[in-house]
Scaffold this active site. Structure first.
Site, short mmCIF file in Angstrom:
data_model
loop_
_atom_site.label_atom_id
_atom_site.label_comp_id
_atom_site.label_asym_id
_atom_site.label_seq_id
_atom_site.Cartn_x
_atom_site.Cartn_y
_atom_site.Cartn_z
N LYS A 80 0.85 -1.19 0.00
CA LYS A 80 0.00 0.00 0.00
C LYS A 80 0.89 1.24 0.00
CE LYS A 80 -3.82 2.15 2.61
NZ LYS A 80 -4.73 2.01 3.78
N SER A 159 -9.73 2.35 2.97
CA SER A 159 -8.85 3.03 2.05
C SER A 159 -7.92 2.10 1.27
CB SER A 159 -7.99 4.04 2.82
OG SER A 159 -7.13 3.38 3.74
N SER A 183 -10.20 0.12 7.18
CA SER A 183 -9.61 0.26 5.85
C SER A 183 -8.95 -0.99 5.30
CB SER A 183 -8.60 1.41 5.84
OG SER A 183 -9.26 2.64 5.92
#
Length: 489
Positions: A80, A159, A183
């Site tokens: 990420k 997210s 997330s």
């Protein structure tokens, strides 16, 4: 052959590598090819093919020397783009970090690198991890590989939507994510994969771009519970550079898998049956209870009375911490700089152009609740309610071993569908936020499909630092569900 390599689980690929039936370079090339053919998903902000092939070749060289290698050596994963990676663009999906190439590596990615994991690239996310849909990224929205439905592309959740989409689409064997209020777990539910947020403090936050420091926690996203356990094993551990990193022993997470759950008590919180809950979400939850009871566990109704205050509490605490953390982005030291006639004007221009609308909204909310005259009324009160929420869980765990809930209140929705309604967007986290506020471990496991043929997840929540029980119960749900759905693409 390439499709076969990208459809394997991490555990299967690791066995193939250890048996020398497969090379890390072969495995990496297959995933790089898949990334190239699925760029329309926009799952990656930065691809690192040269670096990936270099690390894969090094893994093969180590194996040729009969070195004692761990299970992640040669495994292609995605990172990420919230984790700092030395010399590799790190953006947090924000314009304000244009051109930022950290001179250091985050603790989590350094651990994975040391264990031979192969980084394929940096995945897309909501800007500064602020969002539940992956539509606030400066680099554009990520598309859920399960779409389109009725002609509309779907959000992957957020997210960590880029990581979830990449895992679901077979672009990597696993991926790192971060979870502040859901997330990891919510995008895992939307994309039909497994996502685990460990206990706050289990993974070091050092080198992770901060959103809300008392909530942010790194975790693992993969296609099976075993894969998630294997990746998480490589990420955890005490780090003296992070004052919130817990100096606690690290168990063998994978060893917990396969153990039966007879005699365990599973809490079912009555407050999570929210008004207007979709019938298919409730039906899946009841099915999950039945699976665990058939496996020998007992389900017990519990009360978490302060749950109804969790979302407003979160949306005071998280923006407040964000407003403090994001003050460092000023155009002076790194990233974007938009000139102005004075220093103050340069600050204003840089932040005005560099931050997106959702980030600006949360900074304004956070600054307001921390301001003179409002601190006691909002932020201090929210911290007190947070303590009550944590106490609810503490009391519940006196009588139960884990808690079972839905992961999200719906399946994946269309990109742009809730763009003009931030409150509706925030409600996506209604089942995941309480766990984050209490700092507890939670995992999302795919349990079935909605009426539209989209994945739905079940969430298991455990006691602090009891990821073993969470994984053990999740593995039973996974086995009972027999989820074999795959994205349309």
């Amino acid at each position: 052959m390439s499709a076969t390599l990208t459809s394997m689980t991490l555990a299967e690929a690791s066995q193939q590598l250890q048996a020398r039936a497969l090379s890390a370079v072969e495995l990496t090339r297959a995933h790089l090819d898949a990334m190239a053919s699925h760029r329309s998903l926009n799952a990656f902000i930065t691809e690192t093919p040269e670096l990936a092939l270099e690390r894969a070749a090094e893994a093969d060289a180590r194996r040729a020397q009969d070195a004692a290698l761990g299970p992640l050596d040669g495994i292609p994963i995605a990172i990420k783009d919230l984790f700092c990676t030395e010399g590799v663009l790190t953006t947090a999906a924000s314009h304000i970090l244009d051109g930022f190439r950290p001179p250091y590596e985050s603790t989590v990615t350094a651990k994975l690198k040391a264990q031979g994991a192969v980084m394929l690239g940096k995945t897309n996310l909501d800007e500064f991890a602020m969002g539940s849909s992956n539509i606030t990224s400066y680099y554009g929205p990520v598309k859920n590989p399960w779409g389109p439905v009725d002609g509309k592309d779907l959000v992957p959740g957020g997210s960590s939507g880029g990581s979830a989409a990449a895992v679901a689409a077979g672009l990597c064997l696993a991926a790192t994510g971060t979870d502040t209020g859901g997330s990891i777990r919510q995008p895992a539910s939307f994309c039909g994969i497994v996502g685990i947020k460990p206990t706050y403090g289990r993974c070091s936050r050092w080198g992770i771009v901060a959103f809300a420091s008392s909530l942010d926690q790194a975790g693992a996203m993969a296609r099976s519970v075993r894969d998630a356990a294997m990746l998480l094993q490589g990420m955890v551990g005490h780090d003296p550079r992070d004052s919130t990193s817990a100096p606690v022993p690290v168990p063998d997470f994978a060893a917990a898998l396969g153990q039966d759950i007879r005699g365990l008590k599973i809490g079912i919180p009555r407050e999570y049956r929210i008004e207007g809950m979709a019938a298919e979400i409730d039906a899946l939850w009841r099915q999950g209870c039945a699976w665990l009871e058939d496996a020998g566990a007992t389900t017990v109704e519990i009360s978490l009375p302060h749950t109804r205050h969790a979302l407003p509490t979160y949306y005071i605490i998280a923006p407040a911490e964000a407003s403090s953390n994001l003050a460092r982005y000023d155009g002076v030291r790194f990233g974007l700089r938009v000139p102005g006639a004075s220093l103050d004007e340069m600050y204003q221009n840089t932040r005005g152009e560099g931050f997106g609308a959702e980030v600006r909204r949360r900074i304004l909310i956070g600054t307001y609740v921390l301001s003179a005259g409002y601190y006691d009324a909002y932020y201090l009160k929210a911290q007190k309610v947070r303590t009550l929420i944590a106490n609810d869980f503490r009391e519940a765990f006196r009588s139960v071993d884990a808690v079972l809930t839905p992961t999200a209140p719906s399946d994946a929705f269309a990109i742009g569908e809730r763009l003009d309604d931030p409150i509706m967007m925030y409600l996506n986290d209604v089942f995941t936020v309480p766990t984050s506020l209490a700092g507890l471990p939670g995992i999302s496991v795919p349990g079935g499909l909605s009426g539209r043929g989209l994945p739905l997840g079940l969430q298991v929540i455990g006691r602090p630092f009891d990821e073993e029980a969470v994984l053990r119960i999740a593995a039973v749900i996974e086995r009972c569900a027999g989820f074999s759905g795959r994205p349309r693409g």
